[in-house]
Design an enzyme around this catalytic site. Structure first.
Site, mmCIF file in Angstrom:
data_model
loop_
_atom_site.group_PDB
_atom_site.id
_atom_site.type_symbol
_atom_site.label_atom_id
_atom_site.label_comp_id
_atom_site.label_asym_id
_atom_site.label_seq_id
_atom_site.Cartn_x
_atom_site.Cartn_y
_atom_site.Cartn_z
ATOM 1 N N GLU A 141 -0.752 0.264 13.542
ATOM 2 C CA GLU A 141 -0.864 -0.584 12.441
ATOM 3 C C GLU A 141 0.029 -1.983 12.866
ATOM 4 O O GLU A 141 1.373 -2.055 13.131
ATOM 5 C CB GLU A 141 0.053 -0.034 11.332
ATOM 6 C CG GLU A 141 0.044 -1.006 10.072
ATOM 7 C CD GLU A 141 0.683 -0.326 8.775
ATOM 8 O OE1 GLU A 141 0.825 -1.084 7.907
ATOM 9 O OE2 GLU A 141 1.723 0.459 9.057
ATOM 10 N N ASP A 176 -3.077 -2.720 6.690
ATOM 11 C CA ASP A 176 -2.558 -3.111 5.535
ATOM 12 C C ASP A 176 -2.764 -4.380 5.059
ATOM 13 O O ASP A 176 -2.402 -5.353 5.869
ATOM 14 C CB ASP A 176 -0.856 -2.674 5.997
ATOM 15 C CG ASP A 176 -0.082 -2.791 4.902
ATOM 16 O OD1 ASP A 176 -0.033 -3.480 3.994
ATOM 17 O OD2 ASP A 176 0.722 -1.720 4.774
ATOM 18 N N GLN A 202 -3.967 0.270 3.534
ATOM 19 C CA GLN A 202 -2.764 0.566 2.666
ATOM 20 C C GLN A 202 -2.758 -0.909 1.733
ATOM 21 O O GLN A 202 -3.412 -2.019 2.138
ATOM 22 C CB GLN A 202 -1.550 0.657 3.349
ATOM 23 C CG GLN A 202 -1.333 2.128 4.099
ATOM 24 C CD GLN A 202 -0.148 1.941 4.969
ATOM 25 O OE1 GLN A 202 0.265 1.324 5.619
ATOM 26 N NE2 GLN A 202 0.718 3.215 4.866
ATOM 27 N N GLU A 238 1.596 1.842 -0.860
ATOM 28 C CA GLU A 238 2.780 1.512 -0.220
ATOM 29 C C GLU A 238 3.405 0.379 -0.672
ATOM 30 O O GLU A 238 3.515 -0.555 0.111
ATOM 31 C CB GLU A 238 2.491 1.433 1.224
ATOM 32 C CG GLU A 238 3.905 1.562 1.911
ATOM 33 C CD GLU A 238 3.650 1.388 3.587
ATOM 34 O OE1 GLU A 238 4.102 2.113 4.429
ATOM 35 O OE2 GLU A 238 2.866 0.544 3.975
#
Length: 260
Positions: A141, A176, A202, A238
């Site tokens: 990530e 993300d 996310q 998140e």
């Protein structure tokens, strides 16, 4: 309709311990959870809580020591033995609780470092066959440099290039939206460019990493666009809820999520 999971290191912090947070997430309508640092909870205890709640363990992180500021060792030349121990622990724990994904933390080193890139690729190639044998996907990530200064991965395209270079189906990209917006912007176009390599998404509201309805990204529109792209995986919540989890989840009521 997106499949949402709850990150239990950010949500349901009113509950004491991961098993209680799993139960609270299930009550709120989540069918999956992700956990950054589950290792202090015995795997048997956590697994029993997941089964009792009827919730899937979507994701765990590889081990790290937040007190020492470490963010993994997968890209650090000379730390291969440490990485081997970390990934072995993560694979065993994920297998024990039925988690299908491990976010492999790369570590802090110059993002332009060619030796770091080569080390990360080599480590992932070595770990991938065992992960695949266990039915687990390894994820890397990119993280933004404001929240995680010095972290090796910081751009979506950089992460995608490394996943492609590894060339193994058990290694994918964790995208993300919050980190991408803070570091690069143009979230949807960047996601479109790497979607074929994405294994998990996310979300959070930038710039303060709060609930998605409070930031600078139009998430109802973005989530509809992600649906239209055909993404069928999980999307993790998140983000911080300074006003409490119930208030922080109010925006998601149209998606069947409820708390409080």
């Amino acid at each position: 309709m997106p499949r949402f999971d709850a990150n239990l290191d950010y949500l349901f912090l009113e509950q004491d311990g991961l098993p209680a947070r799993i139960a609270a997430a299930a009550k709120a309508g989540f069918k999956g959870v992700e956990m950054l640092r589950p290792y202090a909870t015995p795997a048997a205890e956590l697994g029993a809580a997941l089964v009792a709640a009827g919730v899937e363990a979507v994701l765990i992180n590889s081990p790290t020591d937040p007190d020492k500021g470490t963010m993994g060792h997968a890209a650090l030349p000379g730390a291969e033995a440490i990485f081997e121990a970390e990934i072995a622990q993560a694979l065993d724990y994920a297998s024990a609780i039925g988690a299908g994904r491990i976010h492999v933390l790369s570590g802090r080193i110059d993002p332009a470092s060619a030796p770091a890139r080569d080390t990360l690729i080599a480590n992932l190639r070595r770990a991938a066959p065992e992960a695949q044998r266990r039915g687990i996907t390894l994820l890397i990530e990119p993280l933004n440099g404001r929240d995680q200064p010095g972290y090796f991965l910081n751009r979506a395209e950089q992460g995608a290039e490394i996943v492609a270079a590894v060339g193994h189906p058990a290694v994918r990209l964790q995208f993300d939206c919050y980190h991408t917006q803070v570091q690069q912007g143009d979230v949807l176009r960047r996601l479109e460019g790497v979607l074929d390599l994405v294994g998990h998404i996310q979300i959070a509201g930038p710039p303060a990493r709060v609930s998605p309805d409070r930031g600078e990204v139009n998430y109802p529109w973005l989530l509809a666009e992600i649906d239209a792209l055909g993404y069928g995986g999980w999307i993790g919540f998140e983000y911080r809820c300074p006003e409490g989890t119930a208030a922080g989840l109010a925006w998601a009521a149209p998606y069947g999520i409820r708390a409080g």
